[in-house]
Design a protein around this motif. Structure first.
Motif, PDB file in Angstrom:
ATOM      1  N   GLU A 128       0.830  -1.211   0.000  1.00 44.83           N
ATOM      2  CA  GLU A 128       0.000   0.000   0.000  1.00 44.83           C
ATOM      3  C   GLU A 128       0.862   1.259   0.000  1.00 44.83           C
ATOM      4  OE1 GLU A 128      -3.302   0.098  -0.274  1.00 44.83           O
ATOM      5  OE2 GLU A 128      -3.412  -2.100  -0.332  1.00 44.83           O
ATOM      6  N   ALA A 129       1.917   1.259   0.814  1.00 48.89           N
ATOM      7  CA  ALA A 129       2.773   2.445   0.919  1.00 48.89           C
ATOM      8  C   ALA A 129       3.443   2.774  -0.408  1.00 48.89           C
ATOM      9  CB  ALA A 129       3.835   2.228   1.995  1.00 48.89           C
ATOM     10  N   LEU A 130       3.735   1.742  -1.206  1.00 48.35           N
ATOM     11  CA  LEU A 130       4.362   1.940  -2.509  1.00 48.35           C
ATOM     12  C   LEU A 130       3.378   2.406  -3.581  1.00 48.35           C
ATOM     13  CD1 LEU A 130       6.680  -1.210  -2.574  1.00 48.35           C
ATOM     14  CD2 LEU A 130       7.396   1.177  -2.349  1.00 48.35           C
ATOM     15  N   GLY A 131       2.103   2.516  -3.217  1.00 49.71           N
ATOM     16  CA  GLY A 131       1.105   2.967  -4.179  1.00 49.71           C
ATOM     17  C   GLY A 131       0.838   1.962  -5.276  1.00 49.71           C
ATOM     18  N   LEU A 132       1.079   0.677  -5.012  1.00 48.59           N
ATOM     19  CA  LEU A 132       0.915  -0.322  -6.062  1.00 48.59           C
ATOM     20  C   LEU A 132      -0.546  -0.491  -6.517  1.00 48.59           C
ATOM     21  CD1 LEU A 132       3.529  -3.051  -5.062  1.00 48.59           C
ATOM     22  CD2 LEU A 132       3.783  -1.024  -6.500  1.00 48.59           C
ATOM     23  N   GLN A 142       6.517   9.069   0.872  1.00 50.96           N
ATOM     24  CA  GLN A 142       5.154   9.168   0.345  1.00 50.96           C
ATOM     25  C   GLN A 142       5.052  10.207  -0.771  1.00 50.96           C
ATOM     26  OE1 GLN A 142       1.987   7.335   1.157  1.00 50.96           O
ATOM     27  NE2 GLN A 142       3.831   6.083   1.326  1.00 50.96           N
ATOM     28  N   THR A 143       5.797  11.291  -0.649  1.00 51.34           N
ATOM     29  CA  THR A 143       5.812  12.285  -1.724  1.00 51.34           C
ATOM     30  C   THR A 143       6.356  11.675  -3.012  1.00 51.34           C
ATOM     31  OG1 THR A 143       6.006  14.184  -0.250  1.00 51.34           O
ATOM     32  CG2 THR A 143       6.822  14.465  -2.500  1.00 51.34           C
ATOM     33  N   ILE A 144       7.419  10.897  -2.895  1.00 53.00           N
ATOM     34  CA  ILE A 144       8.017  10.258  -4.066  1.00 53.00           C
ATOM     35  C   ILE A 144       7.022   9.327  -4.745  1.00 53.00           C
ATOM     36  CG2 ILE A 144       9.767   8.567  -4.772  1.00 53.00           C
ATOM     37  CD1 ILE A 144      11.630   9.886  -2.685  1.00 53.00           C
ATOM     38  N   ILE A 145       6.326   8.530  -3.957  1.00 55.97           N
ATOM     39  CA  ILE A 145       5.341   7.607  -4.530  1.00 55.97           C
ATOM     40  C   ILE A 145       4.229   8.380  -5.228  1.00 55.97           C
ATOM     41  CG2 ILE A 145       3.578   5.892  -3.965  1.00 55.97           C
ATOM     42  CD1 ILE A 145       6.485   4.874  -3.930  1.00 55.97           C
ATOM     43  N   ASN A 146       3.744   9.442  -4.593  1.00 50.63           N
ATOM     44  CA  ASN A 146       2.692  10.250  -5.214  1.00 50.63           C
ATOM     45  C   ASN A 146       3.157  10.866  -6.528  1.00 50.63           C
ATOM     46  OD1 ASN A 146       0.862   9.738  -3.154  1.00 50.63           O
ATOM     47  ND2 ASN A 146       1.496  11.512  -1.957  1.00 50.63           N
ATOM     48  N   LEU A 147       4.417  11.281  -6.578  1.00 49.83           N
ATOM     49  CA  LEU A 147       4.967  11.845  -7.816  1.00 49.83           C
ATOM     50  C   LEU A 147       5.026  10.787  -8.910  1.00 49.83           C
ATOM     51  CD1 LEU A 147       7.905  14.030  -6.423  1.00 49.83           C
ATOM     52  CD2 LEU A 147       5.769  14.863  -7.439  1.00 49.83           C
ATOM     53  N   GLU A 148       5.413   9.571  -8.546  1.00 44.80           N
ATOM     54  CA  GLU A 148       5.488   8.486  -9.531  1.00 44.80           C
ATOM     55  C   GLU A 148       4.115   8.172 -10.120  1.00 44.80           C
ATOM     56  OE1 GLU A 148       9.346   6.065  -7.729  1.00 44.80           O
ATOM     57  OE2 GLU A 148       7.320   5.310  -7.363  1.00 44.80           O
ATOM     58  N   VAL A 149       3.136   8.046  -9.249  1.00 42.64           N
ATOM     59  CA  VAL A 149       1.789   7.718  -9.722  1.00 42.64           C
ATOM     60  C   VAL A 149       1.231   8.852 -10.572  1.00 42.64           C
ATOM     61  CG1 VAL A 149      -0.586   7.225  -9.031  1.00 42.64           C
ATOM     62  CG2 VAL A 149       1.315   6.165  -7.790  1.00 42.64           C
ATOM     63  N   SER A 150       1.409  10.092 -10.129  1.00 41.64           N
ATOM     64  CA  SER A 150       0.894  11.241 -10.879  1.00 41.64           C
ATOM     65  C   SER A 150       1.547  11.349 -12.256  1.00 41.64           C
ATOM     66  CB  SER A 150       1.134  12.537 -10.091  1.00 41.64           C
ATOM     67  OG  SER A 150       0.414  12.535  -8.881  1.00 41.64           O
ATOM     68  N   ALA A 151       2.857  11.109 -12.310  1.00 40.22           N
ATOM     69  CA  ALA A 151       3.559  11.175 -13.594  1.00 40.22           C
ATOM     70  C   ALA A 151       3.079  10.083 -14.526  1.00 40.22           C
ATOM     71  CB  ALA A 151       5.066  11.065 -13.375  1.00 40.22           C
ATOM     72  N   ARG A 152       2.859   8.895 -13.985  1.00 37.84           N
ATOM     73  CA  ARG A 152       2.382   7.783 -14.816  1.00 37.84           C
ATOM     74  C   ARG A 152       1.000   8.087 -15.373  1.00 37.84           C
ATOM     75  NH1 ARG A 152       4.658   2.728 -14.735  1.00 37.84           N
ATOM     76  NH2 ARG A 152       3.766   1.440 -16.383  1.00 37.84           N
ATOM     77  N   GLU A 153       0.146   8.677 -14.557  1.00 37.39           N
ATOM     78  CA  GLU A 153      -1.186   9.067 -15.025  1.00 37.39           C
ATOM     79  C   GLU A 153      -1.083  10.131 -16.111  1.00 37.39           C
ATOM     80  OE1 GLU A 153      -2.910  10.296 -11.355  1.00 37.39           O
ATOM     81  OE2 GLU A 153      -3.824   8.341 -10.938  1.00 37.39           O
ATOM     82  N   GLU A 202      18.865  16.795  -2.556  1.00 33.83           N
ATOM     83  CA  GLU A 202      19.096  15.991  -1.361  1.00 33.83           C
ATOM     84  C   GLU A 202      18.132  14.815  -1.292  1.00 33.83           C
ATOM     85  OE1 GLU A 202      20.879  19.840  -1.060  1.00 33.83           O
ATOM     86  OE2 GLU A 202      18.762  19.293  -1.428  1.00 33.83           O
ATOM     87  N   GLU A 203      16.872  15.058  -1.629  1.00 31.35           N
ATOM     88  CA  GLU A 203      15.891  13.975  -1.613  1.00 31.35           C
ATOM     89  C   GLU A 203      16.208  12.930  -2.673  1.00 31.35           C
ATOM     90  OE1 GLU A 203      11.881  16.319  -0.082  1.00 31.35           O
ATOM     91  OE2 GLU A 203      12.549  16.541  -2.166  1.00 31.35           O
ATOM     92  N   LEU A 204      16.584  13.384  -3.855  1.00 32.33           N
ATOM     93  CA  LEU A 204      16.914  12.442  -4.919  1.00 32.33           C
ATOM     94  C   LEU A 204      18.183  11.672  -4.595  1.00 32.33           C
ATOM     95  CD1 LEU A 204      16.291  11.210  -7.625  1.00 32.33           C
ATOM     96  CD2 LEU A 204      17.349  13.193  -8.750  1.00 32.33           C
ATOM     97  N   GLN A 205      19.154  12.330  -3.992  1.00 35.75           N
ATOM     98  CA  GLN A 205      20.389  11.642  -3.622  1.00 35.75           C
ATOM     99  C   GLN A 205      20.110  10.573  -2.566  1.00 35.75           C
ATOM    100  OE1 GLN A 205      23.438  11.907  -5.130  1.00 35.75           O
ATOM    101  NE2 GLN A 205      23.769  10.058  -3.908  1.00 35.75           N
TER     102      GLN A 205
END
Length: 278
Positions: A35-39, A113-124, A229-232
């Motif tokens: 769930e946390a991974l937004g799968l 959680q921000t990273i996961i939300n960004l991934e899902v939003s970009a995929r959409e 910093e977050e990406l690193q």
């Protein structure tokens, strides 16, 4: 999260909050991580992508083109509940004995959680052809200029072996589609599994080029809002044992799902081709 084979993961952090997770069973931890991974959300997007792909198959391969019956079959193949069940089961099996606490500690907090939300939003967003083309153009410019952000994304891609793993997944999916066509009786007599394998391998260079283009355009767009910093931190975690284990489990789970879907599509095409010939 990645389209071709699965999501990619990373981050470093102290494991301060682990006692709460330690009380959970392995299955509960795996479910919490799923769930946390937004799968669940990512699989919904993959279903939408699959329905579009079904339209392309109909136009390219079915003598009668698209039809309500074909749309219904594709919808059944991309049944999101079945997709989720298969991915969840393989994901759990692959993570047995791995450090779920380290994975959960990041993905249930920020910036995970921000990273996961960004991934899902970009995929959409990439479901829109115009957005996808703009993303590819932007990535091509970043690659040509070798911008600092492009170099960080390149390090992330290398750490997770994203190109090679996705290419292997795509080749396997294409082979599964061929086998569906052969087993379904749609291929001419004499077309064997060996010939199908040779044809699939002949596509490797094109698949590799398309994969690299998609991966970089997706990642550059998805992670644009992240600080360096977050990406690193994301890159650093991907190089740890926990990050590598999680990445491998995701690819295995999604590759298995895509292989099954591809074979089902090949069998479906066979059924429609043969029925229309009759």
């Amino acid at each position: 999260m990645l389209n071709l084979a699965g999501p990619v993961l990373a981050a470093t952090l102290a494991l301060a909050g682990l006692p709460a997770f330690a009380q959970d069973t392995g299955t509960e931890k795996t479910d919490a991580l799923f769930e946390a991974l937004g799968l669940p959300q990512m699989l919904e997007v993959m279903r939408a992508e699959g329905l579009e792909y079904g339209d392309t198959i109909a136009q390219d391969m079915l003598p009668g083109g698209q039809s309500a019956r074909w749309d219904a079959l594709v919808s059944d193949i991309y049944d999101v509940d079945m997709m989720q069940e298969e991915v969840r089961a393989i994901f759990g099996e692959e993570l047995e004995g791995d450090d779920l606490d380290a994975m959960l500690a990041f993905y249930t907090t920020e910036p995970g959680q921000t990273i996961i939300n960004l991934e899902v939003s970009a995929r959409e967003a990439l479901l829109d052809d115009a957005v996808e083309e703009a993303s590819k153009d932007s990535a091509a410019i970043a690659a040509m200029d070798e911008t600092p952000r492009f170099q960080m994304i390149e390090a992330f891609v290398d750490a997770n072996d994203l190109i090679e793993t996705n290419v292997v997944g795509a080749l396997n999916s294409n082979y599964a589609f061929y086998m569906g066509l052969i087993d379904g009786g749609a291929m001419p007599e004499g077309v064997t599994a060996e010939l199908a394998l040779q044809d699939v391998w002949a596509q490797e260079d094109e698949i590799r080029s398309d994969t690299a283009e998609w991966v970089y355009s997706f990642l550059l767009m998805a992670y644009q809002p992240l600080s360096d910093e977050e990406l690193q931190a994301y890159i650093a975690f991907s190089e740890t044992e926990a990050g590598q284990d999680l990445n491998a489990a995701l690819f295995t789970a999604f590759n298995g799902m895509f292989d099954d879907i591809s074979r089902a599509l090949g069998l479906g095409v066979s059924r429609f081709m043969i029925s229309q010939e009759l």
